[in-house]
Motif scaffolding. Structure first.
Motif, PDB file in Angstrom:
ATOM      1  N   CYS A   1      -7.979  -0.418   3.315  1.00 50.52           N
ATOM      2  CA  CYS A   1      -6.654  -0.436   2.773  1.00 50.52           C
ATOM      3  C   CYS A   1      -5.702  -1.152   3.575  1.00 50.52           C
TER       4      CYS A   1
ATOM      5  N   ALA B   1      -6.676   1.767  -4.396  1.00 48.20           N
ATOM      6  CA  ALA B   1      -6.735   1.096  -2.919  1.00 48.20           C
ATOM      7  C   ALA B   1      -8.064   1.295  -2.436  1.00 48.20           C
TER       8      ALA B   1
ATOM      9  N   PHE C   1      -2.733  -0.031  -4.297  1.00 50.78           N
ATOM     10  CA  PHE C   1      -2.136  -1.407  -3.870  1.00 50.78           C
ATOM     11  C   PHE C   1      -1.238  -1.737  -5.149  1.00 50.78           C
TER      12      PHE C   1
ATOM     13  N   LEU D   1       0.886  -1.142  -0.027  1.00 48.52           N
ATOM     14  CA  LEU D   1      -0.091  -0.011  -0.131  1.00 48.52           C
ATOM     15  C   LEU D   1       0.912   1.314  -0.008  1.00 48.52           C
TER      16      LEU D   1
END
Length: 143
Positions: free
Chosen positions: A109, A97, A15, A6
């Motif tokens: 997330c 994310a 991501f 992340l």
């Protein structure tokens, strides 16, 4: 690399991974939708995707722009903080994310990522990239 990172990308919180199946799992996304590949070095990008000669300069100098060539979406991030994160891997799949079709949520997330990488920019949702589909000599704006 099987881990899900992340991090702040050049456009938004995302991501990152080299494992597309794991990203599909994390985002709860259908398998038929391909992921964007992000490259930190232009030579690596050129070895992977044949960019039309007419647009090589455009791709090399574009910022916050995604390109599609023959149904392969990619972004070249050049010399940025995001590129320094990608450089050890050569390339990474990238996606926002958030749950597929959903909006940004901090708890989602952090719960779904294996590793959080925060730099001086922090983690913040910013504007999306521009998207262009490239032909041999034409480009069409998608977003």
């Amino acid at each position: 690399m099987k881990k899900i990172l992340l991090a702040q990308t050049d456009t938004t919180v995302g991501f990152l991974s080299q494992n597309a199946e794991r990203l599909e799992e994390v985002k709860m996304r259908e398998g038929n939708k391909p992921f964007l590949k992000v490259y930190s070095e232009f030579s690596t990008l050129r070895n992977a995707i044949r960019i039309p000669l007419y647009f090589r300069g455009v791709v090399r100098h574009a910022r916050k722009t995604t390109f599609i060539v023959k149904n392969q979406a990619f972004r070249y991030v050049g010399d940025t903080e995001h590129a320094r994160l990608i450089q050890p891997y050569g390339w990474l799949y990238s996606t926002s994310a958030n749950p597929s079709g959903g909006s940004f949520d901090n708890t989602f997330c952090f719960d779904r990522s294996d590793r959080v990488i925060e730099d001086s920019r922090g983690l913040q949702e910013l504007s999306a990239s521009h998207i262009y589909k490239l032909g041999r000599v034409r480009r069409r704006r998608i977003r």
